[in-house]
Design an enzyme around this catalytic site. Structure first.
Site, short mmCIF file in Angstrom:
data_model
loop_
_atom_site.label_atom_id
_atom_site.label_comp_id
_atom_site.label_asym_id
_atom_site.label_seq_id
_atom_site.Cartn_x
_atom_site.Cartn_y
_atom_site.Cartn_z
N HIS A 95 0.82 -1.21 0.00
CA HIS A 95 0.00 0.00 0.00
C HIS A 95 0.85 1.27 0.00
O HIS A 95 0.34 2.35 -0.26
CB HIS A 95 -0.98 -0.01 1.17
CG HIS A 95 -0.38 0.27 2.51
ND1 HIS A 95 -0.07 -0.72 3.41
CD2 HIS A 95 -0.04 1.44 3.12
CE1 HIS A 95 0.42 -0.18 4.52
NE2 HIS A 95 0.46 1.14 4.36
N ASP A 151 0.12 -7.56 1.28
CA ASP A 151 0.54 -6.17 1.47
C ASP A 151 2.07 -6.05 1.52
O ASP A 151 2.63 -5.35 2.36
CB ASP A 151 -0.07 -5.56 2.74
CG ASP A 151 0.05 -4.04 2.77
OD1 ASP A 151 0.17 -3.44 1.69
OD2 ASP A 151 0.07 -3.46 3.86
N SER A 180 4.66 2.32 8.03
CA SER A 180 4.27 1.20 7.16
C SER A 180 5.45 0.76 6.30
O SER A 180 6.09 1.56 5.63
CB SER A 180 3.12 1.61 6.25
OG SER A 180 1.94 1.80 6.98
#
Length: 491
Positions: free
Chosen positions: A117, A147, A221
């Site tokens: 992402h 992901d 992230s």
């Protein structure tokens, strides 16, 4: 005897002193510090900056809802008017949107791991090293379902890299540190413990996250989670936060899953996942009781794909897969990950529980298709008319009828689907409690084919007499599911 009694007070005093003595530091505190470990690892953690071209101007204005109404004189009316004028005047009707994330180097030659992402729609990706060196990155491969993404940069000299650890060995309560770039501030180190393992947060089909209380925020992230040996045991990917900031609930993809995915992306540029060719569901206590299972474990097969690997191996609807490739299947949601991680074309052993017995089968694992087939739509339903041939089953609280061409058309039931159609469900009945709906087709009862309403009535009476749950195989728009009906049980 007197000498023995004289020793008692002295022994008691010694025990009291021992009990009150301070425990060793390692028994009640964390590590002395993380400075040496952080100093070693920080150079291998990078900031990832991405940019994406967003259409604006006339296109953006036309994309707004045409029925958007604002009260005359509202302050928002002026705000939106000014906003739309600016969008119309944007050069070429486009503008750049930027985002930040984190990543870590796993190879001195410039291979970098991050989240899918972080880079999914990026036109440009820039990797910023600890010394502020900017390098342009290309995507080697990415996988939406886990992901994860793998990037590549070119540098004149080898880059500092970290190594994978074994997340299967990490325990709840173990210390970890997380490094990333929260809010674009630069390399940031936080510490905490593993709060839980194998968390399912409904983000994808292969959820098995590590949960930590180490502060993780926006921008973290794709950053690494390290054990105390400096090995990567997780890839930080999500947080639970009503406010948007850290509240001590963060999630990381375990290295046992991430390493396999990254290795495939590096080798093939995409993922080759194992495929079994079954649709499964959870084994509840009622279902376990109805099948004669000692506990609610394994994965219940609700349907088998024709000519798929499982069908060729002899797997049947109603089987409970209890072991896969020598490993126990503790619950339904574990099986998809176990299958996906199995090498394509590998022949493995599985154990299924079928009609009171364990059956050993050999399955040659296939490859999961890249895209799923769209569901076929049935013909338009005919005009609603009362179903005259329906029979009421009071024990279940439903009415069912034999399938006819008219009913197939009305309820969009395909010609190859057999059983009885549910034409009415009483809200007070036990079938309603288990989610049975009008239009469902009941194909089996107590693992016996249902060819007529009479078959279902007899099986329901027998199950009620034996005080056993009645296991039904229900087909709803080609979605097969087992439902256990327990008599005398109301929510």
């Amino acid at each position: 005897m007197k000498k023995s009694l004289a020793l008692i007070p002295a022994l008691f005093l010694a025990l009291v002193i021992l009990a009150l003595a301070p425990l060793p530091a390692s028994a009640h505190s964390g590590p002395a510090g993380f400075a040496d470990l952080a100093e070693k690892l920080l150079p291998a953690v990078v900031n990832i900056s991405t940019s994406q071209t967003i259409k604006g101007g006339e296109d953006m204005a036309e994309g707004l809802p045409p029925d958007l109404q604002l009260p005359p004189g509202s302050p928002f009316e002026e705000f939106f008017h000014d906003f739309m004028e600016k969008q119309k005047n944007t050069p070429h009707g486009k503008h750049k949107a930027q985002a930040l994330g984190s990543g870590f180097i796993i190879d001195p030659n410039g291979y970098i791991v991050t989240n899918y992402h972080v880079v999914q729609d990026a036109d440009e990706i820039t990797v910023i090293l600890q010394d502020d060196t900017n390098l342009t990155a290309t995507v080697v491969g990415k996988d939406k379902k886990t992901d994860l993404a793998l990037l590549k940069v070119n540098n004149k000299k080898p880059l500092p890299a970290v190594i994978w650890g074994d997340s299967d060995k990490i325990r709840v309560g173990d210390w970890i540190i997380a490094i990333g770039d929260p809010y674009g501030l630069g390399g940031t180190v936080t510490a905490g413990i593993i709060s839980a393992r194998a968390r399912d947060i409904n983000s994808g089909p292969y959820d098995e996250f590590l949960q930590t209380d180490a502060p993780i925020n926006r921008g973290n992230s794709g950053g690494p989670m390290f054990n105390m040996d400096g090995e990567v045991v997780g890839v930080n990917t999500a947080i639970f936060s009503p406010s948007g900031g850290s509240i001590g609930i963060g999630f990381a993809i375990p290295s046992s899953l991430a390493k396999n995915v990254i290795d495939q992306l590096r080798e093939h540029g995409h993922i080759r996942r194992g495929w079994l060719g079954v649709r499964i569901q959870m084994v509840t206590k009622d279902i376990a009781d109805s099948l004669g299972l000692s506990s609610a474990k394994g994965a219940l097969v609700s349907s088998v794909t024709p000519d798929g690997p499982a069908a060729k191996a002899g797997v049947q609807a109603g089987d409970v897969i209890t072991h896969f490739d020598g490993k126990e299947v503790p619950e339904m949601r574990r099986l998809p990950l176990m299958v996906a991680e199995t090498d394509v074309d590998k022949t493995i052993d599985i154990t299924v529980f079928r009609k009171g017995q364990n059956v050993q089968l050999k399955v040659k694992i296939g490859e999961l298709a890249a895209k799923e087939e769209a569901e076929e739509k049935g013909d338009q339903a005919g005009e609603e008319k009362p179903v005259t041939n329906a029979e009421k089953i009071d024990d279940l609280g439903i009415s069912v009828a034999a399938l006819t061409d008219t009913l197939r058309l009305r309820y969009e039931v395909k010609k190859d689907v057999n059983g009885v159609i549910v034409t009415n469900v009483s809200s007070e009945g036990i079938a309603a409690d288990q989610g049975i709906q009008t239009g469902d087709v009941i194909s089996e009862a107590a693992q016996q084919d249902v060819k007529s309403p009479k078959d279902l009535i007899e099986q329901a009476k027998q199950a009620k007499k034996d005080n056993k749950p009645l296991l039904l195989l229900v087909n709803r728009k080609d979605d097969l599911r087992f439902v256990a009906i327990t008599f005398g049980k109301k929510k």
